[in-house]
Write a protein that holds these residues in place. Sequence first.
Motif, PDB file in Angstrom:
ATOM      1  N   VAL A 140      30.691  38.489  36.497  1.00  0.00           N
ATOM      2  CA  VAL A 140      32.047  38.197  36.013  1.00  0.00           C
ATOM      3  C   VAL A 140      32.095  36.795  35.405  1.00  0.00           C
ATOM      4  N   GLN A 141      32.663  36.704  34.199  1.00  0.00           N
ATOM      5  CA  GLN A 141      32.709  35.433  33.488  1.00  0.00           C
ATOM      6  C   GLN A 141      34.026  34.673  33.692  1.00  0.00           C
ATOM      7  N   ARG A 142      35.157  35.364  33.530  1.00  0.00           N
ATOM      8  CA  ARG A 142      36.451  34.665  33.621  1.00  0.00           C
ATOM      9  C   ARG A 142      37.579  35.676  33.784  1.00  0.00           C
ATOM     10  N   ILE A 143      38.716  35.188  34.242  1.00  0.00           N
ATOM     11  CA  ILE A 143      39.911  36.018  34.287  1.00  0.00           C
ATOM     12  C   ILE A 143      40.418  36.222  32.872  1.00  0.00           C
ATOM     13  N   ASP A 144      40.969  37.395  32.598  1.00  0.00           N
ATOM     14  CA  ASP A 144      41.427  37.687  31.235  1.00  0.00           C
ATOM     15  C   ASP A 144      42.911  38.049  31.167  1.00  0.00           C
ATOM     16  N   HIS A 145      43.389  38.969  32.018  1.00  0.00           N
ATOM     17  CA  HIS A 145      44.767  39.428  31.856  1.00  0.00           C
ATOM     18  C   HIS A 145      45.288  40.082  33.130  1.00  0.00           C
ATOM     19  N   PHE A 146      46.605  40.280  33.124  1.00  0.00           N
ATOM     20  CA  PHE A 146      47.289  41.088  34.133  1.00  0.00           C
ATOM     21  C   PHE A 146      47.866  42.326  33.443  1.00  0.00           C
ATOM     22  N   PHE A 208      39.124  41.129  34.301  1.00  0.00           N
ATOM     23  CA  PHE A 208      38.137  40.041  34.252  1.00  0.00           C
ATOM     24  C   PHE A 208      37.137  40.320  33.133  1.00  0.00           C
ATOM     25  N   TRP A 209      36.852  39.271  32.375  1.00  0.00           N
ATOM     26  CA  TRP A 209      35.993  39.363  31.200  1.00  0.00           C
ATOM     27  C   TRP A 209      34.524  39.328  31.590  1.00  0.00           C
ATOM     28  N   LEU A 210      33.743  40.221  30.986  1.00  0.00           N
ATOM     29  CA  LEU A 210      32.292  40.231  31.141  1.00  0.00           C
ATOM     30  C   LEU A 210      31.638  39.862  29.820  1.00  0.00           C
ATOM     31  N   SER A 211      30.399  39.446  29.866  1.00  0.00           N
ATOM     32  CA  SER A 211      29.745  38.936  28.664  1.00  0.00           C
ATOM     33  C   SER A 211      29.328  40.027  27.692  1.00  0.00           C
ATOM     34  N   ASP A 212      29.110  41.259  28.181  1.00  0.00           N
ATOM     35  CA  ASP A 212      28.643  42.332  27.304  1.00  0.00           C
ATOM     36  C   ASP A 212      28.855  43.677  27.982  1.00  0.00           C
ATOM     37  N   ASP A 253      40.894  46.960  49.766  1.00  0.00           N
ATOM     38  CA  ASP A 253      42.307  47.140  50.113  1.00  0.00           C
ATOM     39  C   ASP A 253      43.066  47.954  49.078  1.00  0.00           C
ATOM     40  N   GLY A 254      42.388  48.425  48.037  1.00  0.00           N
ATOM     41  CA  GLY A 254      43.050  49.226  47.024  1.00  0.00           C
ATOM     42  C   GLY A 254      43.529  48.455  45.815  1.00  0.00           C
ATOM     43  N   HIS A 255      43.441  47.116  45.824  1.00  0.00           N
ATOM     44  CA  HIS A 255      43.786  46.359  44.625  1.00  0.00           C
ATOM     45  C   HIS A 255      42.873  46.796  43.482  1.00  0.00           C
ATOM     46  N   ARG A 256      43.462  46.956  42.298  1.00  0.00           N
ATOM     47  CA  ARG A 256      42.684  47.446  41.156  1.00  0.00           C
ATOM     48  C   ARG A 256      42.190  46.273  40.313  1.00  0.00           C
ATOM     49  N   ILE A 257      40.896  46.307  39.997  1.00  0.00           N
ATOM     50  CA  ILE A 257      40.250  45.303  39.160  1.00  0.00           C
ATOM     51  C   ILE A 257      39.692  45.994  37.926  1.00  0.00           C
ATOM     52  N   GLU A 258      39.932  45.424  36.759  1.00  0.00           N
ATOM     53  CA  GLU A 258      39.299  45.940  35.550  1.00  0.00           C
ATOM     54  C   GLU A 258      38.199  44.983  35.114  1.00  0.00           C
ATOM     55  N   LEU A 259      37.022  45.511  34.872  1.00  0.00           N
ATOM     56  CA  LEU A 259      35.951  44.764  34.227  1.00  0.00           C
ATOM     57  C   LEU A 259      36.033  45.085  32.739  1.00  0.00           C
TER      58      LEU A 259
END
Length: 327
Positions: A140-146, A208-212, A253-259
């Motif tokens: 993971v590189q950085r946070i991007d959005h909600f 969260f932003w990924l490099s590729d 805990d069920g929180h959703r994360i997008e890569l």
Amino acid sequence: MDFNILRTARAVLNVTDLEASKKFYVDALGFIETETVEDRIYLRGLEEHTHHSLVLQKAETPSVEVISYKVYAEDQLQALAKLFAEKGLDVTWVEEGEQHAVGRSLRVQDVSGLPVEFFAKMETVERMLQRYDLYKGAKVQRIDHFNCMVQDVQKAYDFYIEELGFACSEYTATEKDEIWAAWLHRKPSVHDVAFMNGKGPRLHHIGFWLSDPMSLINACDVLASMGYTKNIERGPGRHGLSNAFFLYLRDPDGHRIELYNGDYLTSDPDFKPIKWDINDSRRQTFWGHEAPDSWFNEASEVLNIHSGEPVALEDGKLKQRKPTFVI
């Protein structure tokens, strides 16, 4: 405007098991653990120079304490406070020293009922971008959005565009040209926040932003090898909206994360928002496969900034108004 909101900055999530959360975020996804203080773990991406972009704090039930944006200078917080007061929205101040690593901040329940924070200062730390020896998991590189579920997308859209200075990159419209969902930005990418119609207010996911794109594939392999196959909810795939590669995960805990990787530049002043028809199956997944029901129905509960209690939910609805776009 007397303030300049720069970007999505951090989220504070309540989780029930810190060790389980740490294993998922640090060991599987590859977040950097900046430090652990009492019952809070502070995490950041590899390219982030700020102390953290994600806080996991121990609680009895999962929820979202706040989602945050960074502003250009601390004196701009007062201008934001004045704006919210004029709109009848009560604010609360968190003074410097009252929360770890973050300077003075302003919190408000926005027009949709979402707990939102603004701050200018955060402690800086070593950027790990070229510490390739530390790369693991999704890298993971950085946070991007909600992405937020709200009862009235048009209301949220109007406030963030007209009052907070966001711009629209893409939107979904119904057959009656009503806004179903909107992607809004401050940094020159597709979005810092998206609003989607649904039972809300709730936080649908943090991106969260990924490099590729291969980092998404590698994340799936790592998650599967660690026994997290059931935590992979949707993808990998490519969105029509945003053009980005995506992978949606659910934490313990069920929180959703997008890569997330692969959207585009939106900084040109003549950029025009892209309209998607709600019946176009390519908008969600450009390759055509459908999202699971959980993606539409499930999201994280948010808390009231004043009482700390869960915010009551309302069903989504549409307004009979056509969008007026501000670039």
